[in-house]
Design a protein around this motif. Structure first.
Motif, PDB file in Angstrom:
ATOM      1  N   ASP A  98       2.155 -20.944  50.969  1.00 33.19           N
ATOM      2  CA  ASP A  98       0.978 -20.518  50.214  1.00 33.19           C
ATOM      3  C   ASP A  98       1.150 -19.093  49.689  1.00 33.19           C
ATOM      4  O   ASP A  98       0.781 -18.797  48.555  1.00 33.19           O
ATOM      5  CB  ASP A  98      -0.285 -20.606  51.079  1.00 33.19           C
ATOM      6  CG  ASP A  98      -0.680 -22.036  51.389  1.00 33.19           C
ATOM      7  OD1 ASP A  98      -0.171 -22.954  50.714  1.00 33.19           O
ATOM      8  OD2 ASP A  98      -1.494 -22.238  52.312  1.00 33.19           O
ATOM      9  N   ALA A  99       1.722 -18.220  50.516  1.00 32.37           N
ATOM     10  CA  ALA A  99       1.949 -16.837  50.090  1.00 32.37           C
ATOM     11  C   ALA A  99       2.977 -16.786  48.958  1.00 32.37           C
ATOM     12  O   ALA A  99       2.814 -16.030  47.996  1.00 32.37           O
ATOM     13  CB  ALA A  99       2.428 -15.990  51.265  1.00 32.37           C
ATOM     14  N   ALA A 100       4.007 -17.602  49.057  1.00 32.40           N
ATOM     15  CA  ALA A 100       5.021 -17.637  47.994  1.00 32.40           C
ATOM     16  C   ALA A 100       4.420 -18.157  46.700  1.00 32.40           C
ATOM     17  O   ALA A 100       4.696 -17.620  45.626  1.00 32.40           O
ATOM     18  CB  ALA A 100       6.196 -18.501  48.426  1.00 32.40           C
ATOM     19  N   ALA A 101       3.585 -19.183  46.807  1.00 30.19           N
ATOM     20  CA  ALA A 101       2.939 -19.729  45.608  1.00 30.19           C
ATOM     21  C   ALA A 101       1.998 -18.697  44.991  1.00 30.19           C
ATOM     22  O   ALA A 101       1.952 -18.531  43.774  1.00 30.19           O
ATOM     23  CB  ALA A 101       2.182 -21.005  45.949  1.00 30.19           C
ATOM     24  N   ALA A 102       1.254 -17.984  45.828  1.00 28.89           N
ATOM     25  CA  ALA A 102       0.346 -16.945  45.322  1.00 28.89           C
ATOM     26  C   ALA A 102       1.143 -15.802  44.708  1.00 28.89           C
ATOM     27  O   ALA A 102       0.760 -15.253  43.679  1.00 28.89           O
ATOM     28  CB  ALA A 102      -0.540 -16.425  46.447  1.00 28.89           C
ATOM     29  N   GLY A 103       2.268 -15.441  45.309  1.00 29.47           N
ATOM     30  CA  GLY A 103       3.120 -14.389  44.778  1.00 29.47           C
ATOM     31  C   GLY A 103       3.711 -14.764  43.435  1.00 29.47           C
ATOM     32  O   GLY A 103       3.789 -13.955  42.524  1.00 29.47           O
TER      33      GLY A 103
END
Length: 140
Positions: A98-103
Motif C-alpha cells: 500500500d505504501a509503495a502504491a501510494a508512493g
C-alpha cells in the motif's frame, strides 16, 4: 471411552483445515480476508481444551484415545499459532504494498506523468473494445 473417541475425531476434523489455511496464507502473501479476532478466539478455545485435558490427567483419566485427543488439541493450537504469525507477516507485506502504491501515485503527480491514454469517443466517453479484442483474437 466413546466420548474421548468422539472428542478426538472432532478435534481431528477441525485440525484438517489448518494446513490448508496455512498454505493459503503463505502463497497469497496477503492478510485480506483473514480475521485475527476469529483466530485468537480459537487459540483461547484450544488453550482451554488443553487445560481441561491436563486437569483430567491429574484426576486419573488416561488411555490411548484420551492422549490422542490431547495431541490433536496441541497440534491444532500450534497450527493456529503459525497462521496467526503468517497473518502478521502478511499484514506487513500489505502495508508495504500500500505504501509503495501510494508512493507511486505521489511521484506520478509530482512529475506530471499521466496514465496511459484510454480509447475514447469524440465526447470523451470510454469507447467499447473492438469485437476482436473482446473475443481474444490477435490481429497482426
Amino acid at each position: 471411552m466413546i466420548t474421548d473417541l468422539l472428542e478426538a475425531l472432532t478435534i481431528f476434523c477441525f485440525g484438517l483445515s489448518w494446513p490448508i489455511s496455512i498454505r493459503k496464507s503463505i502463497i497469497s502473501r496477503t492478510a485480506k480476508g483473514k480475521s485475527l479476532f476469529f483466530e485468537v478466539f480459537l487459540l483461547i478455545g484450544y488453550a482451554c481444551g488443553i487445560a481441561r485435558k491436563i486437569i483430567q490427567v491429574t484426576g486419573g483419566s488416561s488411555g490411548f484415545i484420551f492422549y490422542l485427543s490431547f495431541f490433536f488439541y496441541v497440534l491444532n493450537f500450534i497450527e493456529i499459532s503459525i497462521d496467526v504469525c503468517l497473518y502478521f507477516r502478511n499484514k506487513k507485506i500489505d502495508a508495504a504494498a500500500d505504501a509503495a502504491a501510494a508512493g507511486n501515485c505521489y511521484i506520478r503527480k509530482m512529475h506530471g506523468a499521466s496514465r496511459p491514454a484510454e480509447k475514447t469517443d469524440i465526447r470523451g466517453a470510454p469507447r467499447p473494445a473492438p469485437r476482436h479484442e473482446k473475443m481474444g483474437i490477435m490481429r497482426g
